[in-house]
Design a protein around this motif. Sequence first.
Motif, short mmCIF file in Angstrom:
data_model
loop_
_atom_site.label_atom_id
_atom_site.label_comp_id
_atom_site.label_asym_id
_atom_site.label_seq_id
_atom_site.Cartn_x
_atom_site.Cartn_y
_atom_site.Cartn_z
N LEU A 1 0.83 -1.21 0.00
CA LEU A 1 0.00 0.00 0.00
C LEU A 1 0.87 1.26 0.00
O LEU A 1 0.51 2.27 -0.63
N ARG A 2 2.00 1.21 0.75
CA ARG A 2 2.88 2.38 0.76
C ARG A 2 3.48 2.63 -0.63
O ARG A 2 3.62 3.79 -1.05
N ASP A 3 3.86 1.56 -1.32
CA ASP A 3 4.40 1.72 -2.68
C ASP A 3 3.35 2.37 -3.60
O ASP A 3 3.67 3.22 -4.44
N PHE A 4 2.10 1.94 -3.39
CA PHE A 4 1.03 2.53 -4.21
C PHE A 4 0.87 4.01 -3.90
O PHE A 4 0.71 4.85 -4.78
N ARG A 5 0.95 4.33 -2.55
CA ARG A 5 0.82 5.74 -2.15
C ARG A 5 1.99 6.55 -2.74
O ARG A 5 1.81 7.67 -3.24
N ASP A 6 3.20 6.02 -2.66
CA ASP A 6 4.37 6.72 -3.20
C ASP A 6 4.22 6.95 -4.71
O ASP A 6 4.61 8.00 -5.24
N SER A 7 3.68 5.95 -5.39
CA SER A 7 3.47 6.08 -6.84
C SER A 7 2.49 7.22 -7.15
O SER A 7 2.69 8.02 -8.05
N VAL A 8 1.40 7.25 -6.32
CA VAL A 8 0.41 8.32 -6.52
C VAL A 8 1.03 9.69 -6.25
O VAL A 8 0.85 10.64 -7.01
N ASN A 9 1.79 9.79 -5.14
CA ASN A 9 2.41 11.07 -4.78
C ASN A 9 3.44 11.50 -5.84
O ASN A 9 3.53 12.69 -6.20
N PHE A 10 4.23 10.52 -6.31
CA PHE A 10 5.23 10.84 -7.35
C PHE A 10 4.53 11.34 -8.62
O PHE A 10 4.98 12.31 -9.24
N GLU A 11 3.46 10.66 -8.94
CA GLU A 11 2.70 11.10 -10.14
C GLU A 11 2.13 12.49 -9.95
O GLU A 11 2.14 13.32 -10.87
N GLN A 12 1.65 12.81 -8.73
CA GLN A 12 1.08 14.13 -8.47
C GLN A 12 2.15 15.21 -8.56
O GLN A 12 1.92 16.30 -9.09
N VAL A 13 3.35 14.89 -8.04
CA VAL A 13 4.46 15.86 -8.12
C VAL A 13 4.80 16.16 -9.58
O VAL A 13 4.98 17.33 -9.97
N ASN A 14 4.89 15.09 -10.38
CA ASN A 14 5.19 15.29 -11.80
C ASN A 14 4.09 16.12 -12.49
O ASN A 14 4.38 17.02 -13.30
N HIS A 15 2.86 15.79 -12.13
CA HIS A 15 1.74 16.52 -12.74
C HIS A 15 1.75 17.99 -12.30
O HIS A 15 1.45 18.90 -13.09
N ASP A 16 2.12 18.22 -11.01
CA ASP A 16 2.20 19.60 -10.53
C ASP A 16 3.25 20.39 -11.31
O ASP A 16 3.02 21.56 -11.66
N GLU A 17 4.38 19.76 -11.59
CA GLU A 17 5.43 20.45 -12.34
C GLU A 17 4.95 20.78 -13.76
O GLU A 17 5.14 21.90 -14.26
N ILE A 18 4.33 19.77 -14.38
CA ILE A 18 3.82 20.02 -15.74
C ILE A 18 2.73 21.08 -15.72
O ILE A 18 2.66 21.96 -16.59
N TYR A 19 1.90 21.02 -14.67
CA TYR A 19 0.80 21.99 -14.58
C TYR A 19 1.35 23.41 -14.42
O TYR A 19 0.82 24.36 -15.03
N GLN A 20 2.39 23.58 -13.62
CA GLN A 20 2.99 24.90 -13.45
C GLN A 20 3.57 25.41 -14.77
O GLN A 20 3.48 26.61 -15.08
N ILE A 21 4.19 24.50 -15.54
CA ILE A 21 4.69 24.90 -16.87
C ILE A 21 3.54 25.35 -17.75
O ILE A 21 3.62 26.37 -18.46
N GLN A 22 2.45 24.58 -17.71
CA GLN A 22 1.28 24.94 -18.51
C GLN A 22 0.69 26.28 -18.07
O GLN A 22 0.27 27.08 -18.90
N VAL A 23 0.67 26.50 -16.75
CA VAL A 23 0.14 27.78 -16.25
C VAL A 23 0.99 28.94 -16.76
O VAL A 23 0.45 29.96 -17.22
N ARG A 24 2.30 28.79 -16.68
CA ARG A 24 3.17 29.86 -17.16
C ARG A 24 3.00 30.09 -18.66
O ARG A 24 2.96 31.24 -19.14
#
Length: 363
Positions: free
Chosen positions: A55-78
């Motif tokens: 379950l922790r690996d799954f949580r880490d995968s979700v968090n890692f994916e969210q971090v990546n998406h946040d970075e892409i989202y910030q690029i898109q916002v700019r």
Amino acid sequence: MRTVLLVVLLLSVASAATFKNKLDYSKKRSITSVMAEVEAKISTKAPLDAILNVLRDFRDSVNFEQVNHDEIYQIQVRECESEDEFRSKEVQDAKNILRDSSAQLNVCQTSKIRATNQQEVNQHQTFTAEKHLNMVLTAAEQEASYFKKRGRDYEDALHAIDEASDILAAIYSGSGSFAQISRVSKVMLQTSFSIKETARFAPILYAFSQLASSKDFDETSLERVAQLLDTLKQNIHEAYNDYAESNAQSIAAFNEQKERIGQTLERLTAQAERLSNKLDHLVQCIGTNSAIAQTASGKLQRNQQLWDQATALCATFQNEYNFATQARRNELQLVSQLEDMVEDRFNQVEDENHERKLRLSQN
């Protein structure tokens, strides 16, 4: 009760995972697979940490994916902010150019109408002035011809008076005849009509007729007639001079009028040239500003369309980010609930084992 809750959460996450969008980072991640792995480990009585690690690996995968998406989202916002700023400036620039060029185009079109009207008035005035000048020239030519003829009439009258004086002198000396007086009287009568001086010629003509009809005449009669001829000649000379002076005044008035009309025509010609140059400039102004306005209109339409498309795309990015983020929050919430359920299950199993050992020890 916990099993029912788990099924509901699984269905909600699975439903969210079926949403197709450009920012789907969960293609390799499946909550169903995680649940199957957890059930398998529970069945094989795997340690609690091993199950929780899944379950922790799954949580880490979700968090890692969210971090990546946040970075892409910030690029898109700019990028969206940059595109919005750029398109906003381009649209405003196009509006300003279209406004200014349209205003200038309206000024040039209005000025062209006014200049065209002025040109028509100028042409009419020029035609009128030229017509007036031609009339003045024709009248002056006719007046000059009339003066020339009238001058010859005055000269003929004076010549007839001189001839009558010579005949009278010959009669006085005895070498002349009254037949000659009769002939010259006819000439004088004709010229008096030509110069419109019959009243002044009447006394001398009457005196000639008296001499012709009288058989006896003396020197006094001849001298009186001679004096009448001298007076007539003087009067005709004065009339001729007055007529010549009047003609000179007419010529001066004609020259003044001709010069004045000539100045008017020069002014109208200069004005016509200025209006022609102005119309050429205004035609060029209309063509230039029409082209600028057309280009600005195309630029405005093109950039407005691109701006609208970019706004719609950025709104889509925002919606996709919000949806994917909410889906991951649901996954994390589900994982937390699964961890709690697994820990509760293990605690329940330990309690049951402990009770069973106690019963066995008591027996």
